[in-house]
Design a protein around this motif. Structure first.
Motif, PDB file in Angstrom:
ATOM      1  N   MET A  20      24.063  29.016   5.622  1.00 61.70           N
ATOM      2  CA  MET A  20      23.475  30.498   4.765  1.00 61.70           C
ATOM      3  C   MET A  20      23.792  30.030   3.544  1.00 61.70           C
ATOM      4  O   MET A  20      22.926  30.350   2.731  1.00 61.70           O
ATOM      5  CB  MET A  20      24.608  31.329   4.347  1.00 61.70           C
ATOM      6  CG  MET A  20      23.977  32.473   3.583  1.00 61.70           C
ATOM      7  SD  MET A  20      25.462  33.857   3.545  1.00 61.70           S
ATOM      8  CE  MET A  20      25.533  33.463   2.166  1.00 61.70           C
ATOM      9  N   GLY A  21      24.591  29.384   2.379  1.00 61.56           N
ATOM     10  CA  GLY A  21      23.871  28.338   1.119  1.00 61.56           C
ATOM     11  C   GLY A  21      25.122  27.377   1.038  1.00 61.56           C
ATOM     12  O   GLY A  21      25.408  26.997   1.909  1.00 61.56           O
ATOM     13  N   GLU A  22      24.903  26.779  -0.459  1.00 62.77           N
ATOM     14  CA  GLU A  22      26.174  25.620  -0.516  1.00 62.77           C
ATOM     15  C   GLU A  22      27.441  26.169   0.220  1.00 62.77           C
ATOM     16  O   GLU A  22      28.356  25.285   0.676  1.00 62.77           O
ATOM     17  CB  GLU A  22      25.859  25.617  -1.947  1.00 62.77           C
ATOM     18  CG  GLU A  22      24.799  25.325  -2.203  1.00 62.77           C
ATOM     19  CD  GLU A  22      24.478  23.783  -1.718  1.00 62.77           C
ATOM     20  OE1 GLU A  22      25.103  22.938  -1.240  1.00 62.77           O
ATOM     21  OE2 GLU A  22      23.261  24.025  -1.359  1.00 62.77           O
ATOM     22  N   ARG A  75      12.545  33.399   0.290  1.00 63.81           N
ATOM     23  CA  ARG A  75      13.180  32.135   0.194  1.00 63.81           C
ATOM     24  C   ARG A  75      12.207  31.255  -0.375  1.00 63.81           C
ATOM     25  O   ARG A  75      11.693  30.608  -0.458  1.00 63.81           O
ATOM     26  CB  ARG A  75      13.167  32.006   1.915  1.00 63.81           C
ATOM     27  CG  ARG A  75      14.019  32.043   2.812  1.00 63.81           C
ATOM     28  CD  ARG A  75      14.000  31.274   4.574  1.00 63.81           C
ATOM     29  NE  ARG A  75      15.408  31.751   4.867  1.00 63.81           N
ATOM     30  CZ  ARG A  75      15.529  31.047   5.959  1.00 63.81           C
ATOM     31  NH1 ARG A  75      14.638  29.930   7.033  1.00 63.81           N
ATOM     32  NH2 ARG A  75      16.452  31.535   7.098  1.00 63.81           N
ATOM     33  N   VAL A  76      12.744  31.761  -1.829  1.00 64.75           N
ATOM     34  CA  VAL A  76      11.897  31.220  -3.435  1.00 64.75           C
ATOM     35  C   VAL A  76      13.066  30.339  -3.816  1.00 64.75           C
ATOM     36  O   VAL A  76      12.485  29.842  -4.847  1.00 64.75           O
ATOM     37  CB  VAL A  76      11.003  32.294  -4.236  1.00 64.75           C
ATOM     38  CG1 VAL A  76      10.060  33.174  -3.103  1.00 64.75           C
ATOM     39  CG2 VAL A  76      12.292  33.490  -4.557  1.00 64.75           C
ATOM     40  N   SER A  77      14.284  30.355  -3.340  1.00 71.30           N
ATOM     41  CA  SER A  77      15.351  29.672  -4.515  1.00 71.30           C
ATOM     42  C   SER A  77      16.433  28.595  -3.548  1.00 71.30           C
ATOM     43  O   SER A  77      17.153  29.780  -2.695  1.00 71.30           O
ATOM     44  CB  SER A  77      15.972  30.374  -5.669  1.00 71.30           C
ATOM     45  OG  SER A  77      16.062  31.886  -5.206  1.00 71.30           O
ATOM     46  N   GLY A  78      17.671  28.115  -4.321  1.00 70.62           N
ATOM     47  CA  GLY A  78      19.012  27.640  -3.634  1.00 70.62           C
ATOM     48  C   GLY A  78      18.411  27.373  -2.421  1.00 70.62           C
ATOM     49  O   GLY A  78      17.502  26.361  -2.242  1.00 70.62           O
ATOM     50  N   LYS A  79      19.475  26.901  -0.684  1.00 77.69           N
ATOM     51  CA  LYS A  79      19.419  25.957  -0.042  1.00 77.69           C
ATOM     52  C   LYS A  79      18.500  27.041   0.575  1.00 77.69           C
ATOM     53  O   LYS A  79      17.274  25.396   1.258  1.00 77.69           O
ATOM     54  CB  LYS A  79      21.166  26.096   0.689  1.00 77.69           C
ATOM     55  CG  LYS A  79      20.836  25.444   1.467  1.00 77.69           C
ATOM     56  CD  LYS A  79      22.553  25.925   1.989  1.00 77.69           C
ATOM     57  CE  LYS A  79      22.361  24.456   4.100  1.00 77.69           C
ATOM     58  NZ  LYS A  79      21.868  23.792   3.655  1.00 77.69           N
ATOM     59  N   HIS A  80      17.753  27.883   0.997  1.00 79.76           N
ATOM     60  CA  HIS A  80      16.164  27.982   1.661  1.00 79.76           C
ATOM     61  C   HIS A  80      15.338  27.992   0.721  1.00 79.76           C
ATOM     62  O   HIS A  80      15.145  30.022   0.007  1.00 79.76           O
ATOM     63  CB  HIS A  80      17.253  28.486   2.694  1.00 79.76           C
ATOM     64  CG  HIS A  80      18.062  28.360   3.586  1.00 79.76           C
ATOM     65  ND1 HIS A  80      18.086  27.633   4.976  1.00 79.76           N
ATOM     66  CD2 HIS A  80      19.648  28.562   3.914  1.00 79.76           C
ATOM     67  CE1 HIS A  80      18.658  27.537   6.004  1.00 79.76           C
ATOM     68  NE2 HIS A  80      19.741  28.724   5.210  1.00 79.76           N
ATOM     69  N   ASN A  81      14.370  27.602   0.613  1.00 77.40           N
ATOM     70  CA  ASN A  81      13.509  27.262   0.043  1.00 77.40           C
ATOM     71  C   ASN A  81      12.258  26.681   0.055  1.00 77.40           C
ATOM     72  O   ASN A  81      11.747  25.744   0.204  1.00 77.40           O
ATOM     73  CB  ASN A  81      13.608  26.594  -1.877  1.00 77.40           C
ATOM     74  CG  ASN A  81      12.967  26.839  -2.347  1.00 77.40           C
ATOM     75  OD1 ASN A  81      11.505  27.711  -2.523  1.00 77.40           O
ATOM     76  ND2 ASN A  81      12.833  26.377  -3.870  1.00 77.40           N
ATOM     77  N   ASN A 108      17.870  35.902   1.825  1.00 68.05           N
ATOM     78  CA  ASN A 108      17.677  35.069   2.183  1.00 68.05           C
ATOM     79  C   ASN A 108      17.265  34.276   4.184  1.00 68.05           C
ATOM     80  O   ASN A 108      16.493  33.488   4.607  1.00 68.05           O
ATOM     81  CB  ASN A 108      17.693  33.424   2.227  1.00 68.05           C
ATOM     82  CG  ASN A 108      19.088  33.142   2.153  1.00 68.05           C
ATOM     83  OD1 ASN A 108      19.990  33.784   2.889  1.00 68.05           O
ATOM     84  ND2 ASN A 108      20.218  32.088   1.915  1.00 68.05           N
ATOM     85  N   SER A 109      18.182  35.588   4.520  1.00 67.38           N
ATOM     86  CA  SER A 109      18.020  35.381   6.369  1.00 67.38           C
ATOM     87  C   SER A 109      18.627  36.094   6.409  1.00 67.38           C
ATOM     88  O   SER A 109      19.397  37.081   6.440  1.00 67.38           O
ATOM     89  CB  SER A 109      19.113  34.241   6.908  1.00 67.38           C
ATOM     90  OG  SER A 109      20.367  33.964   5.974  1.00 67.38           O
TER      91      SER A 109
END
Ligand code: GLY
Length: 318
Positions: A169-171, A69-75, A40-41
């Motif tokens: 980056m995420g959770e 970026r289609v799911s999760g923290k960065h969507n 996602n990055s």
């Protein structure tokens, strides 16, 4: 006018000249990481280097990474096509320091590249720095502020909150305060009515973030707490498609040569002119976005590969 291929190459050449090792994009599907499905990055393939779990092949790396970026923290899925600057799959130009240079060089080089190599108009640029967050016991990023003051007048250095200026980056995973560079692409008449500073981070389609400099200092643990990383790192992410808009003097990512051949072919195939109705424009942007994503995802590309597009039968650098 620089083509998108030249813009990409200029980024890589610039960081090569600053002793960075240029590496190819990692595959977009993540293996062996339960916290992330897709890259996602730009930094995601390097997560273990930041955490100190693996040793990087060089202390300085640069590349252009395929991101989804289609799911999760960065969507960004709901924005794709509806606006003109979000994508499912996009390229993130990045330079990394693994325990090597930090804020001073990252800021100096980002300014040098944008204003001296790409020759973007300084009066159109704004930067943001992290204002701090009392709940997390995180201080205002005075150091970045002071570095920026050498290049930018203080009314162009804006303070941003944790949502915009603390990158994660995420959770869980590596994270840290960040300093973004935004560009105002509006016409002079609009700028005279409302200053660009008022529109940074408000969702205005022509006042957009182009580059994020993240200063990785922490690891967000699964229980939500922050722990200091063993070393300080730099992770930067520049939206390649947005950079092309800025350099090519366009108003939308879909007007650049990254997408315009596909839009033209869609017009020919559908008999519908792009720009005549919001509904069909959105549909054409969605198709153009997804087609590029399909090709980028499926193509084992290095940074220089060209392929023959089945849609328009011409050669593209993805
Ligand atoms: N890792 C920096 C960014 O994605 O903005």
């Amino acid at each position: 006018m620089m083509t998108s291929s030249e813009i990409r190459q200029a980024f890589l050449d610039f960081f090569k000249s600053k002793d960075h090792k240029i590496v190819p994009s990692a595959p977009i599907v993540v293996k062996n990481d339960p916290t992330l499905m897709f890259i996602n990055s730009g930094m995601a393939p390097f997560k273990d280097f930041f955490l100190g779990n693996q040793v990087p092949p060089a202390k300085r790396i640069a590349d252009t990474q395929k991101c989804l970026r289609v799911s999760g923290k960065h969507n960004d899925l709901e924005e794709v096509g509806v606006d003109t600057y979000h994508h499912t799959m996009f390229e993130m130009l990045g330079n990394w320091s693994f325990g090597d240079y930090f804020k001073k060089d990252a800021i100096a080089w980002s300014w040098e590249l944008l204003t001296e190599v790409y020759k973007l108009d300084k009066s159109k640029l704004y930067v943001t720095v992290f204002e701090g967050d009392a709940k997390e016991d995180l201080a205002f990023d005075q150091e970045s502020y002071d570095h920026w003051k050498q290049y930018v007048s203080e009314d162009r250095i804006l303070r941003g909150n944790k949502k915009d200026n603390f990158w994660e980056m995420g959770e869980s995973g590596p994270c840290g305060p960040c300093s973004e560079i935004h560009i105002d692409l509006r016409d002079a008449a609009d700028i005279a009515k409302t200053g660009g500073a008022e529109l940074v981070n408000t969702g205005h389609p022509q006042v957009i973030e182009i580059w994020n400099n993240v200063f990785m200092e922490f690891n967000r643990k699964a229980d939500g707490s922050l722990e200091k990383l063993p070393a300080q790192h730099v992770d930067t992410g520049m939206g390649f498609e947005r950079l092309c808009v800025a350099i090519q003097g366009k108003k939308s990512n879909y007007d650049t040569d990254v997408f315009s051949p596909t839009i033209t072919r869609l017009e020919q195939r559908s008999g519908i002119k792009y720009g005549t109705s919001e509904k069909t424009d959105i549909a054409m942007r969605v198709i153009a976005d997804h087609i590029r994503g399909y090709f980028l995802h499926n193509c084992r590309w290095s940074t220089t590969i060209q392929f023959r597009c089945r849609l328009c039968d011409s050669s593209h650098t993805p």
